[in-house]
Design a protein around this motif. Structure first.
Motif, PDB file in Angstrom:
ATOM      1  N   ASP A 247       0.809  -1.213   0.000  1.00  0.00           N
ATOM      2  CA  ASP A 247       0.000   0.000   0.000  1.00  0.00           C
ATOM      3  C   ASP A 247       0.846   1.267   0.000  1.00  0.00           C
ATOM      4  OD1 ASP A 247       0.957   0.116   2.571  1.00  0.00           O
ATOM      5  OD2 ASP A 247      -0.997   0.004   3.546  1.00  0.00           O
TER       6      ASP A 247
ATOM      7  N   THR B   7      -0.326   5.362  -4.956  1.00  0.00           N
ATOM      8  CA  THR B   7      -0.991   5.633  -3.683  1.00  0.00           C
ATOM      9  C   THR B   7      -1.654   6.990  -3.791  1.00  0.00           C
ATOM     10  OG1 THR B   7       0.787   4.424  -2.565  1.00  0.00           O
ATOM     11  CG2 THR B   7      -0.709   5.701  -1.188  1.00  0.00           C
TER      12      THR B   7
ATOM     13  N   PRO C  39      -1.545  -0.594  -4.777  1.00  0.00           N
ATOM     14  CA  PRO C  39      -1.996  -0.620  -3.391  1.00  0.00           C
ATOM     15  C   PRO C  39      -3.387  -1.215  -3.268  1.00  0.00           C
ATOM     16  CG  PRO C  39      -2.242   1.577  -4.288  1.00  0.00           C
ATOM     17  CD  PRO C  39      -1.554   0.769  -5.340  1.00  0.00           C
TER      18      PRO C  39
END
Length: 405
Positions: A69, A119, A404
């Motif tokens: 992530d 992200t 992610p």
């Protein structure tokens, strides 16, 4: 207490019982040589096969992400489950087959400095933007207490997998403005719960991470922490704060404390605040007065004379980074008493510290890719080299498939 008889060729025994072959270590530098799934590649193994013959007693990897992530850069290694464990084992075996060097995995999470395309909304101790163009466009989500504890367990899981794959130790990255460094900073961490509020609270996440990693790897595997001497930002993590964290880490039983400094806004680790050798030596002497755990100093070290003076002043391990991007066997030359190689000056400074630091990193990364391709490093690091490296990084970013959750 100092030992005036120490020299660079002497072994170093760590508190956990592990022994390093000599007093020179390759410090972590992000390689960006993973495949599309975050696994080690043949190119990465070729790079480490070269460094395994470098003469260094310890190789510390660059950023290995604890989950998917958040990536620091495109093509970061990710170790969050056992899907590619055989590839990691081959990476460790490559080092062990090349000589006497130990190899430790540096484990990390970027927090609010996660790479942009992967992200959309990074996480951080508090919802405070990173004060660097590019990163400050995105306001991070403040981590919940439950999510902090999940991430701490992820550090432990990655450490466990690293040892299962054959790595000799782990290093927790708590410097350079990444997640655990953000927790330590009063600028990045303005929480009012027990993971913030004051200096004791701000170091809680790091100490709980150390405990989780130690529980995962056991008492006989080296556990190291990389820590900033300070952030070089007004109102940020100070030298006094850092000394208190160093004492807490010694009490927590870490086997080696690596000292660096700076972050994306103030890249002191790239030398922008310093001239000459041993950027953080003064701070290291203060740490030595407070703790007796082994200390590794990284930043600006070039000559055998300076390195051995530092050993006799209480530094236990010399960290080398940039020199080994341009002269992979730099440690062997120093240990043999040869004249130190002349290194390229790097890109001409543009006067804006975050950009100058980033260009330095790109120059180093270009050399990693040359070595990984079986070529010799350049003898220069001019703007043209850097621009080509940035082009490759952009292409890698476009092709990255580690996404992610």
């Amino acid at each position: 207490m100092t030992d005036t008889t120490l020299n660079l060729s002497h072994q170093l025994k760590l508190p956990c019982g592990a022994v390093l072959a000599n007093r020179i270590a390759k410090s972590g530098m992000s390689e960006q040589l993973a495949d599309r799934d975050g696994a080690p590649t043949d190119k990465l193994r070729r790079l480490y096969a070269c460094w395994a013959r470098s003469g260094a007693g310890l190789l510390i990897t660059g950023n290995v992400m604890i989950n998917r992530d958040g990536l620091v850069e495109p093509r970061n290694i990710v170790l969050d489950d056992d899907r590619n464990l055989a590839d990691f084992a081959t990476w460790a075996d490559t080092v062990h087959a090349g000589g006497t060097a130990a190899v430790w995995m540096q484990i990390n999470h970027p927090g609010r400095v996660a790479t942009v395309p992967f992200t959309r909304r990074p996480v951080a101790p508090s919802a405070a933007r990173e004060p660097v163009p590019g990163y400050n466009l995105r306001k991070p989500r403040e981590l919940t207490g439950t999510r902090i504890q999940e991430l701490i367990r992820s550090y432990g899981r990655t450490a466990e997998l690293a040892v299962a794959a054959g790595f000799d130790g782990v290093q927790i990255h708590a410097a350079h403005g990444y997640l655990l460094s953000q927790f330590l900073s009063p600028l990045a961490n303005t929480r009012d719960d027990h993971y913030g509020r004051d200096a004791v609270g701000r170091r809680r996440a790091l100490l709980e991470t150390v405990a989780a990693v130690r529980a995962a790897v056991g008492p006989h595997v080296p556990v190291s922490v990389k820590l900033n001497s300070k952030d070089f930002q007004h109102g940020g993590f100070t030298e006094s704060d850092s000394l208190d964290v160093a004492v807490a880490l010694a009490d927590a039983g870490v086997d080696l404390l690596e000292i660096s400094g700076g972050n994306y806004a103030e890249p002191a680790m790239e030398g922008v605040h310093h001239t000459g050798e041993a950027y953080f030596a003064d701070y290291t002497r203060k740490v030595r007065d407070r703790v007796d755990i082994p200390l590794m100093l990284t930043g600006g070290l070039r000559t055998r004379a300076t390195m051995e003076t530092l050993l006799r002043d209480g530094v236990d391990l010399i960290g080398m980074a940039r020199p080994m991007a341009f002269v992979p066997d730099y440690p062997a030359r120093v240990l043999a008493g040869e004249a130190e190689p002349v290194l390229p000056a790097g890109p001409r400074p543009l006067g804006y510290r975050p950009l100058d630091g980033y260009l330095q990193l790109a120059a180093h990364n270009a050399q990693f890719h040359r070595i990984a391709d079986g070529r010799t490093p350049h003898t220069h690091a001019g703007l043209g080299t850097v621009l080509r490296a940035l082009g490759k990084m952009s292409a890698a970013m476009a092709g990255q498939a580690v996404l992610p959750r």
